[in-house]
Write a protein that holds these residues in place. Structure first.
Motif: not given
Lengths: 532, 320
Positions: A411-415, A418-419, B44-46
Motif C-alpha cells: 500500500x505505501x509503495x502504491x500510494x 500513483x501520487x 509523511x504522506x501516511x
C-alpha cells in the motif's frame, strides 16, 4: 496470507472492507442455522428498553496511536478520540447534520458571519463547564495547524471570536455552503482552552473532553478502556459503564472472538463471511451505507487516456453488476457515478454509460487507438477485492484488444507511485470525511483548486472546476442540487473515473448489543449502546 | 598489541563465535536500512493524509531527515546507533526502545513457552520412535511428523481455536488479556501452535541421533551387562542425545522468533512480530530498524548460546 495494515488511514480502512484471505474460510465453519438476523433484531428493538451498566468488548481492526483531533487521520485514532471529544455539530447515523455542542446557529444575509449558540449545561469530564472560549481556542488551534490532515476543511474561516460565554461568532472569508459540515468533522472537536491549564503532555495523558467516554486505560496497540463520563450532557447516557476496545488486526480472529463470545462487536467483516454470520443465531450483521465509491482512475497525461473515447470505451466494457456480484457477495451496490447514493446531491438519475461490449467497440473505433493497445493497471496489494476487480477489468478489456498488465504494490509503495503520476490506470476509492458532497467534488474533480489534480487523474475540465466553485458558494439547496446535477452529467460523458461499486461498512454484533449504529463517514458514538 | 588481542580472540572458540555474531548483526542492520529506504513509500504522506499539501509533506520529511540523501541518512542512523539512540516512531510518537519494550513480553513468553512445549513433546516421541525402530509406533510417529510438516501454523492455530475456544470454551480465542492468568491462558494455544510447527523437525533429527547412539558399542555393552531397555534409554541414550537436542532447539528457537509474526497475527497477540509487520507497512523506519536490530541480536545470541553450551558439553566441538 495477507496482513492488514495496522495504522490505516480512515480511507484505507474502509477500502479494506472486502479484504479476504485463506484464513477467512474458517469463518464459514461457524455458521449456524437460525432465523433472519435482521428480523430478530427489529423484533427485539421494538420491545426493548435500554438497560444501564455493563462493559462492551469491541474487537476492532485498528488501534489508536494518539488522540489529538487536530493531528489525526488514522482510523484507529479517529474512532477513539471521537468518543472523548465532540464538535459543535455531528453527522447522525442517518447522515444528517445534527446540533451537538451547539443548539443551532444564525447567519448574516451575506452568509459570511455565523453565530453558534452553545448548548447550555455542557460540562467537560472534569466537571468544568464548556464556554465559548474553549470553542474559539480549539478551532483556532485546528485551523492554524498547517500539519493538520484536515485543517484544509477550515479554509473559509477568517476569524473566530467569543460573544459572551455561550455564543461563538465565525467570520468567513467567503460565503461557504459546506461550512456547517466542515464544523462537524472530528478535527474540529472542542477541548478545554489552553488544555485546561495543563501542559500538552499532561493533557494527553488524561484527556478532558465533553464526550460520553473518558480514557480509563490505554495499552498502545493492545487495548483501550473507556469509562462513562459522569458529567455527560445527555441525561442517563451513556448506558454502558465502560467499553474495552481490543486491537485485533486479523479478520478471522475478530469473527472467532465474536462467535466465541469473547467480543460483542467487530468491524471490517469480509463480505465473504456475511452469509455465514447472518445464519448465526447469536449474531446480528448490519450493512451501513458509506460515503465511498470504488473507482478506476485514468491517467489523462498518458496519451491513450487523454482520449475521451478510450475512457468511454472502457466504461462501456465493464459490467459493474457482474463485478459486484462476483466480489462483494451481494453487500455492495454496482457503481454508476462518482458520488455514492448516500451523499446528499448525488443524482440517482444521472446519466451513466451502460455495459455494452458493442458500444465499447464502437467507442474505441472513434478513438486514436481503434485496434487497442497495451497498458498497465496499478493496484494495492493485500486486499483481495482489488485484485479481483483488476482481474475482471483485465478480462473485460480483452475484447477491445486492450492488453492490461496488472501491477501490485504494497500500500505505501502504491500510494507513492500513483501520487507521482507513475501509472496508466489504478484502482482506489473516493471518500468523504464530512457530509457535504463538496469534499469529494473538489478533491476528485476540481483540477484547479482541489489539491490533487482531480485525484491524480489530471482530468481538467474548467467548466467542472467552475461549477464546483459555484456550488461552494450556493446556499439555496435547489440551485445547489442543479449545479451538482450538471457536474454529474458532464463527468458521465467525460468519464474521468469508472465508478465500480459502492461498498457498505459491515459490522457484526452479538445479539445482546442494542443501539449500535454507524454513520456514512464510518463513525459510531456508542453512548446509545446497551447490553441486554 | 591490538593485533595480538585480536589473534587471541580469534584463537578462542568463544571469541570466533562472538566476532561472527557481531558481523552478522551489523550486516543485517545495514541490509535492513538499504532495503527499507530503496522501496517506495512515504511515511509523511501516511501520517498527514492524502489532502496534505506538498509543503506539509516536505516539512515532515525535513523534521525526520528524510529529505537528505540515503548515504547522509545512513550516516545519521549509524551515528545514532553508536550513541545508543534508536529514535522515535513516526506514528506512535514514542521512543523505539520503549515501544519494543511494551511489545516484548508476549513474544518472549511465546518463544519460551513454545520451546518448552516443543521439547516436552519431541523428546518422548523421538525416544519412542527410536526404541521401536521400524515398528508401528516408529512409523506412526514419522507419518504424523510428515502430516504435521504439511500443516501451516495458521491452520493449526485456527483448528485449535475452533476446538478449545469456540466449541469447548476452555481457552480464549485470542489476545494477550490482562493479568498473569489471562496472559498464561492466552499463550497456551499460540505456544502449542508454534511448538507443533517445529516438533516434526525436532523428532526426526532426534530420532536419527538416538538411533546412532542405540547402535553404538557402549549401548551394546550396556545391554550385554543386562541393563533394562528403559535404563539404557533414559541413562545412556538420552544423556548422549542432549547435545544434538540443544543444537537443534537453539536453531529452532531462532526459527520460532521469526514464526511468531504469523502466530501473533493468528492469535491477536500484538507482540514484536505484529509491530514489525505494522511498521514495515507504514514505513515507520525507526521502528523497523530498531526491531531488525533487536530480532537479529536475539537470534544471534540464541545461536551463540547454543554453540557455547554445545561446546561446553562436547569438547570435540571446541577443537573444530
Amino acid at each position: 496470507m495477507d496482513f492488514e495494515k495496522y495504522e490505516l488511514t480512515r480511507r484505507q480502512l474502509i477500502g479494506h472492507g472486502a479484504k479476504g484471505s485463506v484464513l477467512l474460510a474458517a469463518g464459514s465453519l461457524l455458521a449456524a442455522p437460525g432465523a433472519s438476523a435482521a428480523t430478530r433484531k427489529f423484533a427485539r428493538a421494538a420491545a426493548a428498553t435500554p438497560k444501564k451498566g455493563g462493559t462492551l468488548i469491541f474487537a476492532r481492526s485498528t488501534a489508536p496511536t494518539q488522540i489529538d483531533p487536530a493531528n489525526s487521520i488514522i482510523a484507529g485514532d479517529i474512532y477513539t478520540l471521537d468518543k472523548i471529544f465532540e464538535p459543535l455539530y455531528i453527522t447522525s447515523a442517518a447522515g444528517k447534520l445534527t446540533p451537538w455542542l451547539a443548539t443551532g446557529y444564525t447567519t448574516n444575509k451575506a452568509q459570511t458571519v455565523w453565530t453558534f449558540n452553545l448548548r447550555p449545561g455542557v460540562k467537560f469530564n472534569d466537571g468544568t463547564p464548556l464556554t465559548a472560549a474553549d470553542v474559539v481556542w480549539s478551532i483556532d488551534r485546528e485551523r492554524k495547524n498547517t500539519d493538520g490532515p484536515l485543517s484544509f476543511l477550515d479554509y473559509a474561516i477568517k476569524s473566530i471570536k467569543a460573544d459572551g460565554t455561550d455564543k461563538v461568532v465565525f467570520t468567513l472569508s467567503t460565503p461557504w455552503a459546506p461550512f456547517l459540515s466542515d464544523i462537524s468533522v472530528f478535527a474540529n472537536a472542542i477541548l478545554p482552552a489552553n488544555f485546561g491549564g495543563k501542559t500538552a503532555a499532561a493533557f494527553w495523558a488524561n484527556p478532558v473532553g465533553t464526550g460520553p467516554w473518558t480514557l480509563a486505560s490505554w495499552k498502545p496497540d493492545s487495548n483501550i478502556t473507556l469509562k462513562a463520563n459522569p458529567h455527560y450532557w445527555q441525561p442517563g447516557k451513556p448506558y454502558l459503564d465502560s467499553i474495552t476496545i481490543n486491537y485485533v488486526s486479523n479478520q478471522n480472529q475478530q469473527i472467532l472472538q465474536l462467535t466465541g463470545g469473547q467480543a460483542q462487536i467487530i468491524d471490517n467483516v469480509p463480505p465473504s463471511n456475511v452469509a455465514s454470520l447472518k445464519k448465526n443465531s447469536n449474531v446480528d450483521l448490519t450493512l451501513f451505507p458509506s460515503w465511498q465509491t470504488d473507482i478506476l482512475v485514468f491517467n489523462e497525461s498518458v496519451a491513450q487516456f487523454k482520449d475521451v473515447h478510450v475512457r468511454r470505451a472502457i466504461a462501456h466494457a465493464i459490467d459493474t453488476e457482474t463485478l459486484v456480484e462476483a466480489t462483494s457477495f451481494g453487500t455492495a451496490k454496482p457503481g454508476r457515478g462518482l458520488f455514492p447514493p448516500s451523499l446528499e446531491y448525488a443524482d440517482q438519475d444521472a446519466p451513466a454509460l451502460s455495459y455494452s461490449v458493442s458500444a465499447a467497440k464502437a467507442e474505441l473505433k472513434k478513438s486514436k487507438y481503434p485496434n487497442g493497445f497495451s497498458t498497465k493497471l496499478l493496484i494495492s496489494g493485500g486486499v483481495e477485492k482489488w485484485s479481483e476487480f483488476a482481474t475482471i477489468i483485465q478480462a473485460a478489456l480483452k475484447p477491445l484488444n486492450i492488453d492490461v498488465a496488472i501491477t501490485t504494490l504494497d500500500h505505501a509503495a502504491f500510494e507513492t507511485t500513483f501520487q507521482k503520476y507513475d501509472f496508466d490506470m489504478f484502482i482506489d476509492y473516493a471518500i468523504n470525511d464530512i457530509s457535504d458532497i463538496d469534499e469529494m467534488a473538489s478533491f476528485n474533480l476540481d483540477y484547479k483548486n482541489g489539491g490533487s489534480k482531480s485525484y491524480w487523474s489530471s482530468y481538467n475540465n474548467p467548466t467542472v472546476s467552475k461549477l464546483v466553485e459555484q456550488a461552494e458558494g450556493e446556499f439555496n439547496t435547489t440551485k445547489r442540487a442543479a449545479i451538482y446535477k450538471q457536474i454529474q452529467a458532464i463527468i458521465a460523458e467525460d468519464v474521468p473515473f469508472v465508478a465500480l461499486d459502492y461498498p457498505p461498512y459491515i459490522y457484526a454484533t452479538s445479539t445482546k448489543v442494542h443501539g449500535f449504529a454507524v454513520n456514512p463517514g464510518g463513525a459510531y458514538r456508542l453512548e446509545d449502546v446497551w447490553l441486554a | 598489541m591490538i593485533e595480538r588481542a585480536l589473534h587471541s580472540i580469534y584463537d578462542s572458540y568463544t571469541g570466533r563465535r562472538l566476532l561472527a555474531a557481531v558481523f552478522v548483526v551489523v550486516g543485517v542492520v545495514i541490509a535492513a536500512f538499504i532495503l527499507l529506504h530503496v522501496v517506495p513509500g512515504d511515511p509523511a504522506r501516511a501520517v498527514l493524509g492524502e489532502h496534505a499539501s506538498a509543503a506539509a509533506v516536505l516539512g515532515l520529511d525535513k523534521q525526520w531527515g528524510l529529505n537528505q540523501s540515503i548515504p547522509d541518512q545512513f550516516g545519521h542512523y549509524i551515528h545514532d546507533l553508536v550513541t545508543g539512540h534508536l529514535g522515535s516512531s513516526y506514528f506512535y510518537h514514542e521512543n523505539v526502545i520503549s515501544l519494543i519494550g511494551q511489545r516484548f513480553a508476549p513474544t518472549a513468553w511465546l518463544v519460551l513457552f513454545a520451546s518448552v512445549l516443543a521439547v516436552l513433546i519431541a523428546v518422548p516421541l523421538a525416544a519412542v520412535a527410536a526404541s521401536r525402530h521400524d515398528r508401528f509406533a516408529d512409523h506412526a510417529i514419522r507419518a504424523g511428523g510428515v502430516v504435521g510438516l504439511g500443516m501451516p501454523a495458521f491452520w493449526i492455530g485456527i483448528v485449535l481455536i475452533q476446538i478449545f475456544a469456540v466449541h469447548l470454551h476452555v481457552l480464549p480465542v485470542g489476545g494477550w488479556g490482562n493479568g498473569v492468568w489471562q496472559h498464561f491462558e492466552g499463550l497456551i494455544m499460540p505456544a502449542l501452535t508454534a511448538a507443533l510447527a517445529i516438533v516434526p523437525i525436532l523428532v526426526r533429527s532426534l530420532r536419527v541421533g538416538m538411533l546412532e547412539v542405540l547402535e553404538s558399542d557402549f549401548v551394546a555393552s550396556a545391554r550385554a551387562r543386562g541393563l533394562s531397555e528403559r535404563r539404557v534409554l533414559l541413562v545412556h541414550v538420552a544423556r548422549n542425545a542432549v547435545i544434538p537436542t540443544i543444537t537443534l532447539l537453539g536453531l529452532n528457537i531462532a526459527f520460532l522468533v521469526g514464526s511468531t509474526v504469523i502466530v501473533e497475527y493468528v492469535f491477536a497477540l500484538n507482540g514484536v512480530g505484529s509491530l514489525l509487520v505494522d511498521s514495515i507497512t507504514n514505513r515507520d523506519y525507526p521502528v523497523v530498524q530498531g526491531l531488525v536490530l533487536f530480532i537479529a541480536t536475539a537470534v544471534v545470541l540464541i545461536n551463540l548460546a547454543t554453540d557455547l553450551i554445545s561446546a561446553r558439553l562436547d569438547p570435540r566441538i571446541r577443537l573444530r
